[in-house]
Design a protein around this motif. Sequence first.
Motif, PDB file in Angstrom:
ATOM      1  N   TRP A 145      45.849  34.989  90.806  1.00  0.00           N
ATOM      2  CA  TRP A 145      47.238  35.113  91.216  1.00  0.00           C
ATOM      3  C   TRP A 145      47.374  36.059  92.401  1.00  0.00           C
ATOM      4  O   TRP A 145      48.291  35.923  93.209  1.00  0.00           O
ATOM      5  CB  TRP A 145      48.106  35.620  90.069  1.00  0.00           C
ATOM      6  N   VAL A 146      46.490  37.053  92.459  1.00  0.00           N
ATOM      7  CA  VAL A 146      46.496  38.027  93.543  1.00  0.00           C
ATOM      8  C   VAL A 146      45.095  38.042  94.150  1.00  0.00           C
ATOM      9  O   VAL A 146      44.127  38.302  93.442  1.00  0.00           O
ATOM     10  CB  VAL A 146      46.866  39.443  93.033  1.00  0.00           C
ATOM     11  N   PRO A 147      44.990  37.749  95.449  1.00  0.00           N
ATOM     12  CA  PRO A 147      43.671  37.809  96.091  1.00  0.00           C
ATOM     13  C   PRO A 147      43.141  39.256  96.093  1.00  0.00           C
ATOM     14  O   PRO A 147      43.921  40.197  96.273  1.00  0.00           O
ATOM     15  CB  PRO A 147      43.932  37.351  97.528  1.00  0.00           C
ATOM     16  N   PRO A 148      41.844  39.438  95.897  1.00  0.00           N
ATOM     17  CA  PRO A 148      41.282  40.798  95.826  1.00  0.00           C
ATOM     18  C   PRO A 148      41.102  41.428  97.213  1.00  0.00           C
ATOM     19  O   PRO A 148      40.000  41.772  97.620  1.00  0.00           O
ATOM     20  CB  PRO A 148      39.938  40.572  95.128  1.00  0.00           C
ATOM     21  N   GLU A 149      42.194  41.558  97.921  1.00  0.00           N
ATOM     22  CA  GLU A 149      42.209  42.171  99.243  1.00  0.00           C
ATOM     23  C   GLU A 149      43.322  43.212  99.268  1.00  0.00           C
ATOM     24  O   GLU A 149      44.321  43.071  98.553  1.00  0.00           O
ATOM     25  CB  GLU A 149      42.443  41.104 100.315  1.00  0.00           C
ATOM     26  N   PRO A 150      43.185  44.260 100.084  1.00  0.00           N
ATOM     27  CA  PRO A 150      44.163  45.356 100.049  1.00  0.00           C
ATOM     28  C   PRO A 150      45.622  44.940 100.260  1.00  0.00           C
ATOM     29  O   PRO A 150      46.496  45.336  99.485  1.00  0.00           O
ATOM     30  CB  PRO A 150      43.695  46.298 101.166  1.00  0.00           C
ATOM     31  N   LEU A 151      45.902  44.169 101.298  1.00  0.00           N
ATOM     32  CA  LEU A 151      47.293  43.822 101.604  1.00  0.00           C
ATOM     33  C   LEU A 151      47.954  43.028 100.468  1.00  0.00           C
ATOM     34  O   LEU A 151      49.058  43.396 100.023  1.00  0.00           O
ATOM     35  CB  LEU A 151      47.402  43.071 102.928  1.00  0.00           C
ATOM     36  N   PRO A 152      47.331  41.961  99.950  1.00  0.00           N
ATOM     37  CA  PRO A 152      47.965  41.239  98.846  1.00  0.00           C
ATOM     38  C   PRO A 152      48.151  42.104  97.590  1.00  0.00           C
ATOM     39  O   PRO A 152      49.163  41.980  96.896  1.00  0.00           O
ATOM     40  CB  PRO A 152      47.010  40.085  98.569  1.00  0.00           C
ATOM     41  N   VAL A 153      47.211  42.988  97.326  1.00  0.00           N
ATOM     42  CA  VAL A 153      47.339  43.859  96.152  1.00  0.00           C
ATOM     43  C   VAL A 153      48.525  44.800  96.330  1.00  0.00           C
ATOM     44  O   VAL A 153      49.347  44.969  95.416  1.00  0.00           O
ATOM     45  CB  VAL A 153      46.027  44.639  95.881  1.00  0.00           C
ATOM     46  N   VAL A 154      48.646  45.396  97.508  1.00  0.00           N
ATOM     47  CA  VAL A 154      49.769  46.313  97.769  1.00  0.00           C
ATOM     48  C   VAL A 154      51.096  45.562  97.731  1.00  0.00           C
ATOM     49  O   VAL A 154      52.064  46.021  97.100  1.00  0.00           O
ATOM     50  CB  VAL A 154      49.578  47.050  99.121  1.00  0.00           C
ATOM     51  N   LEU A 155      51.165  44.405  98.386  1.00  0.00           N
ATOM     52  CA  LEU A 155      52.406  43.627  98.390  1.00  0.00           C
ATOM     53  C   LEU A 155      52.784  43.178  96.984  1.00  0.00           C
ATOM     54  O   LEU A 155      53.953  43.244  96.595  1.00  0.00           O
ATOM     55  CB  LEU A 155      52.287  42.424  99.318  1.00  0.00           C
ATOM     56  N   SER A 156      51.804  42.727  96.216  1.00  0.00           N
ATOM     57  CA  SER A 156      52.105  42.294  94.842  1.00  0.00           C
ATOM     58  C   SER A 156      52.551  43.476  93.991  1.00  0.00           C
ATOM     59  O   SER A 156      53.395  43.331  93.113  1.00  0.00           O
ATOM     60  CB  SER A 156      50.908  41.585  94.215  1.00  0.00           C
ATOM     61  N   PHE A 157      52.000  44.659  94.264  1.00  0.00           N
ATOM     62  CA  PHE A 157      52.428  45.861  93.535  1.00  0.00           C
ATOM     63  C   PHE A 157      53.888  46.180  93.844  1.00  0.00           C
ATOM     64  O   PHE A 157      54.661  46.508  92.939  1.00  0.00           O
ATOM     65  CB  PHE A 157      51.530  47.050  93.882  1.00  0.00           C
ATOM     66  N   VAL A 158      54.272  46.059  95.103  1.00  0.00           N
ATOM     67  CA  VAL A 158      55.670  46.300  95.501  1.00  0.00           C
ATOM     68  C   VAL A 158      56.581  45.281  94.811  1.00  0.00           C
ATOM     69  O   VAL A 158      57.636  45.648  94.263  1.00  0.00           O
ATOM     70  CB  VAL A 158      55.824  46.250  97.037  1.00  0.00           C
ATOM     71  N   VAL A 159      56.182  44.006  94.813  1.00  0.00           N
ATOM     72  CA  VAL A 159      56.982  42.965  94.156  1.00  0.00           C
ATOM     73  C   VAL A 159      57.031  43.215  92.652  1.00  0.00           C
ATOM     74  O   VAL A 159      58.087  43.083  92.014  1.00  0.00           O
ATOM     75  CB  VAL A 159      56.419  41.557  94.470  1.00  0.00           C
ATOM     76  N   PHE A 160      55.901  43.603  92.062  1.00  0.00           N
ATOM     77  CA  PHE A 160      55.853  43.915  90.625  1.00  0.00           C
ATOM     78  C   PHE A 160      56.840  45.032  90.301  1.00  0.00           C
ATOM     79  O   PHE A 160      57.630  44.929  89.365  1.00  0.00           O
ATOM     80  CB  PHE A 160      54.429  44.323  90.227  1.00  0.00           C
ATOM     81  N   CYS A 161      56.789  46.116  91.083  1.00  0.00           N
ATOM     82  CA  CYS A 161      57.690  47.255  90.849  1.00  0.00           C
ATOM     83  C   CYS A 161      59.149  46.857  91.031  1.00  0.00           C
ATOM     84  O   CYS A 161      60.001  47.245  90.224  1.00  0.00           O
ATOM     85  CB  CYS A 161      57.339  48.414  91.776  1.00  0.00           C
ATOM     86  N   ALA A 162      59.444  46.091  92.070  1.00  0.00           N
ATOM     87  CA  ALA A 162      60.826  45.656  92.311  1.00  0.00           C
ATOM     88  C   ALA A 162      61.322  44.787  91.164  1.00  0.00           C
ATOM     89  O   ALA A 162      62.460  44.954  90.691  1.00  0.00           O
ATOM     90  CB  ALA A 162      60.918  44.902  93.636  1.00  0.00           C
ATOM     91  N   THR A 163      60.489  43.881  90.705  1.00  0.00           N
ATOM     92  CA  THR A 163      60.866  43.018  89.583  1.00  0.00           C
ATOM     93  C   THR A 163      61.074  43.850  88.322  1.00  0.00           C
ATOM     94  O   THR A 163      62.043  43.642  87.585  1.00  0.00           O
ATOM     95  CB  THR A 163      59.780  41.952  89.337  1.00  0.00           C
ATOM     96  N   TYR A 164      60.197  44.803  88.095  1.00  0.00           N
ATOM     97  CA  TYR A 164      60.320  45.673  86.916  1.00  0.00           C
ATOM     98  C   TYR A 164      61.630  46.456  86.971  1.00  0.00           C
ATOM     99  O   TYR A 164      62.342  46.552  85.972  1.00  0.00           O
ATOM    100  CB  TYR A 164      59.120  46.628  86.838  1.00  0.00           C
ATOM    101  N   VAL A 165      61.944  46.989  88.140  1.00  0.00           N
ATOM    102  CA  VAL A 165      63.193  47.747  88.313  1.00  0.00           C
ATOM    103  C   VAL A 165      64.408  46.851  88.076  1.00  0.00           C
ATOM    104  O   VAL A 165      65.374  47.267  87.409  1.00  0.00           O
ATOM    105  CB  VAL A 165      63.251  48.419  89.704  1.00  0.00           C
ATOM    106  N   LEU A 166      64.376  45.625  88.580  1.00  0.00           N
ATOM    107  CA  LEU A 166      65.499  44.701  88.362  1.00  0.00           C
ATOM    108  C   LEU A 166      65.684  44.404  86.870  1.00  0.00           C
ATOM    109  O   LEU A 166      66.819  44.390  86.373  1.00  0.00           O
ATOM    110  CB  LEU A 166      65.301  43.413  89.152  1.00  0.00           C
ATOM    111  N   PHE A 167      64.577  44.159  86.169  1.00  0.00           N
ATOM    112  CA  PHE A 167      64.683  43.938  84.729  1.00  0.00           C
ATOM    113  C   PHE A 167      65.198  45.185  84.025  1.00  0.00           C
ATOM    114  O   PHE A 167      66.010  45.103  83.102  1.00  0.00           O
ATOM    115  CB  PHE A 167      63.328  43.519  84.131  1.00  0.00           C
ATOM    116  N   TRP A 168      64.753  46.360  84.460  1.00  0.00           N
ATOM    117  CA  TRP A 168      65.191  47.607  83.856  1.00  0.00           C
ATOM    118  C   TRP A 168      66.694  47.805  84.069  1.00  0.00           C
ATOM    119  O   TRP A 168      67.408  48.187  83.144  1.00  0.00           O
ATOM    120  CB  TRP A 168      64.409  48.783  84.449  1.00  0.00           C
ATOM    121  N   ILE A 169      67.167  47.544  85.272  1.00  0.00           N
ATOM    122  CA  ILE A 169      68.603  47.676  85.567  1.00  0.00           C
ATOM    123  C   ILE A 169      69.404  46.696  84.707  1.00  0.00           C
ATOM    124  O   ILE A 169      70.446  47.056  84.147  1.00  0.00           O
ATOM    125  CB  ILE A 169      68.877  47.457  87.072  1.00  0.00           C
ATOM    126  N   GLY A 170      68.908  45.469  84.589  1.00  0.00           N
ATOM    127  CA  GLY A 170      69.594  44.488  83.742  1.00  0.00           C
ATOM    128  C   GLY A 170      69.638  44.916  82.288  1.00  0.00           C
ATOM    129  O   GLY A 170      70.685  44.810  81.629  1.00  0.00           O
TER     130      GLY A 170
END
Length: 133
Positions: free
Chosen positions: A90-115
Motif C-alpha cells: 500500500w505504501v512504497p518503501p521510499e522516503p517520500l511515500p512513507v512521509v506523505l502516507s504518514f501525513v495522510v494517516f495523521c490527518a485521517t486520524y485527526v478527522l476521525f477524532w474530531i468526529g
Amino acid sequence: MFEVIKRAFVGISMAGVITFAVLTVMKVNMVEATVSELWMHMFGSLIIGVYFGFASFLFDNDSWSPLKQTSVHFLLSICVFYPLALFVGWVPPEPLPVVLSFVVFCATYVLFWIGARFNLKKLEQSMNDSIRK
C-alpha cells in the motif's frame, strides 16, 4: 470472550465492505488485477479490520484518561499499519511515500477524532438535557 469475537467480526465486516467498495471502483474503471494481488490486499484489509476491532477495547479502559487512550491507540495503529502497508504494498518503501502516507494517516486520524469528539459532546449534551428535565 464473546465481546472479543464480536469485535473481531465487526472489524472483518468493515474490511469486507471497504474491499467491496474498492473492487467496485476497480470494476467501473476497468482496472485489472491478479488474484494474487487481490488476495494480498484483502489479507491486509482483514488484518487492519481485526486490529481496529480489538483496538476499540482501549477506549473501554475507564482508568485511563481519554488522552492516554487516544495516544496509545494512535501509536499502536501506526505500529500495526506501517509494517502491514509496506508488506502488502500500500505504501512504497521510499522516503517520500512513507512521509506523505504518514501525513495522510495523521490527518485521517485527526478527522476521525474530531468526529468522535463531536459525537460524544452531542451525546453529553443530550444526556445533560434529559437529566435537567
